[in-house]
Design a protein around this motif. Structure first.
Motif, PDB file in Angstrom:
ATOM      1  N   THR A  42     -15.675   4.163 -14.235  1.00  0.00           N
ATOM      2  CA  THR A  42     -15.644   4.285 -12.875  1.00  0.00           C
ATOM      3  C   THR A  42     -15.038   3.014 -12.222  1.00  0.00           C
ATOM      4  OG1 THR A  42     -17.900   3.217 -12.847  1.00  0.00           O
ATOM      5  CG2 THR A  42     -17.624   5.708 -12.395  1.00  0.00           C
ATOM      6  N   ARG A  43     -14.134   3.222 -11.262  1.00  0.00           N
ATOM      7  CA  ARG A  43     -13.455   2.319 -10.572  1.00  0.00           C
ATOM      8  C   ARG A  43     -14.122   2.003  -9.176  1.00  0.00           C
ATOM      9  NH1 ARG A  43     -10.656   2.123  -5.921  1.00  0.00           N
ATOM     10  NH2 ARG A  43      -8.504   0.726  -5.668  1.00  0.00           N
ATOM     11  N   HIS A  44     -14.291   0.658  -9.097  1.00  0.00           N
ATOM     12  CA  HIS A  44     -15.364   0.355  -7.736  1.00  0.00           C
ATOM     13  C   HIS A  44     -14.357  -0.647  -6.837  1.00  0.00           C
ATOM     14  CE1 HIS A  44     -18.743   1.812  -9.602  1.00  0.00           C
ATOM     15  NE2 HIS A  44     -18.410   1.647 -10.799  1.00  0.00           N
ATOM     16  N   GLN A  45     -14.036  -0.446  -5.828  1.00  0.00           N
ATOM     17  CA  GLN A  45     -13.302  -1.011  -4.845  1.00  0.00           C
ATOM     18  C   GLN A  45     -13.996  -2.487  -4.331  1.00  0.00           C
ATOM     19  OE1 GLN A  45      -9.818  -0.699  -3.955  1.00  0.00           O
ATOM     20  NE2 GLN A  45     -10.360  -2.822  -3.072  1.00  0.00           N
ATOM     21  N   LEU A  46     -13.472  -3.471  -4.400  1.00  0.00           N
ATOM     22  CA  LEU A  46     -14.005  -4.737  -3.731  1.00  0.00           C
ATOM     23  C   LEU A  46     -13.306  -5.162  -2.705  1.00  0.00           C
ATOM     24  CD1 LEU A  46     -14.576  -6.377  -7.391  1.00  0.00           C
ATOM     25  CD2 LEU A  46     -16.017  -5.089  -6.147  1.00  0.00           C
ATOM     26  N   LEU A  47     -13.782  -6.327  -2.002  1.00  0.00           N
ATOM     27  CA  LEU A  47     -13.288  -6.682  -0.860  1.00  0.00           C
ATOM     28  C   LEU A  47     -11.830  -7.133  -0.938  1.00  0.00           C
ATOM     29  CD1 LEU A  47     -13.409  -7.725   2.202  1.00  0.00           C
ATOM     30  CD2 LEU A  47     -14.064  -9.956   1.247  1.00  0.00           C
TER      31      LEU A  47
END
Length: 244
Positions: A42-47
């Motif tokens: 899974t790819r998790h978008q950060l700030l």
């Protein structure tokens, strides 16, 4: 059998292999070594912020591993791959923990959510990892990727963040296709088809799909996200998937 959650961040540079590809390769290496099974990545978008160095999108990658492997062996294999495959200009970080013995979900989830809202520091990441018993290590450059790696674990644990790497070709190009949920699940291998209001669709419900399908991490499972539009259930569009 032990189950680990493993995340990496900041392994790439423009024109090099993506972090998602390296995470997928790591899962295959670990699963082969211990005779276990690695989950989809899974790819998790950060700030995204001027004070945060990143290649293109500032996202962390995470996957689960079920297998009889020691933490020492896991670290060895992961370290070897990161140091061999990461771009020269990258700042790779590695985080992992054993789910079966982990008891600090709330603190780790809060760190992950915070990484989507504000600039965090390596000191904060290492401090939390030491407090809650998560392995955290850097493997090149500034090691700044430890922040994203730790955040990736938290966001995966949160259960409603991230997209699965890759996509599914179940339709015929731009032509719309109607499939019952049971067939859609069989063709994609995801766990569920879930509506925007968190309702899980039953096997016999037809869903109209078009183009390439992206799966998301919802309710702690892999899922095709759908919405009811123009009298039918349809796969979620780009705008509806944007928050993932």
């Amino acid at each position: 059998m032990p189950e680990y959650l493993i995340a990496i961040d900041d392994t790439d540079d423009i024109g090099t292999r993506g972090t998602g590809d390296i995470a997928q390769q790591l899962g295959q290496i670990l699963a082969t070594d211990c005779g276990g099974v690695a989950s989809p990545v899974t790819r998790h978008q950060l700030l995204v912020h001027p004070d945060i160095p990143y290649t293109s999108h500032n996202s962390a990658m995470c996957f689960a591993l079920k297998g009889d492997i020691s933490p020492q062996r896991l670290k060895q294999l992961a370290s070897e791959l990161l140091e061999a495959e990461s771009a020269a200009a990258a700042d790779p970080g590695l985080a992992f923990m054993c789910l079966s013995s982990f008891t600090s979900n709330a603190a780790l989830v809060e760190f992950g959510l915070a990484a989507k809202r504000r600039v965090l520091t390596k000191d904060e990441a290492y401090g939390l990892a030491a407090d809650i018993g998560v392995h955290l290590s850097e493997h090149g450059g500034t090691g700044q990727g430890v922040i994203g790696a730790l955040a990736g674990l938290g966001l995966r644990l949160e259960g409603n963040d991230g997209r699965l790497k890759g996509h599914f070709d179940v339709g015929q190009g731009d032509d719309e296709l109607s499939l019952p949920v049971s067939v859609l699940l069989a063709q994609t291998g995801v766990d569920a088809v879930i509506a925007l209001d968190d309702t899980e669709l039953a096997d016999e419900v037809p869903v109209r799909v078009r183009g390439k399908l992206k799966a998301v991490w919802r309710q702690g499972r892999s899922a095709i996200l759908v919405s009811f539009r123009d009298g039918a259930w349809r796969n979620a569009g780009k705008q509806e998937l944007k928050e993932y």
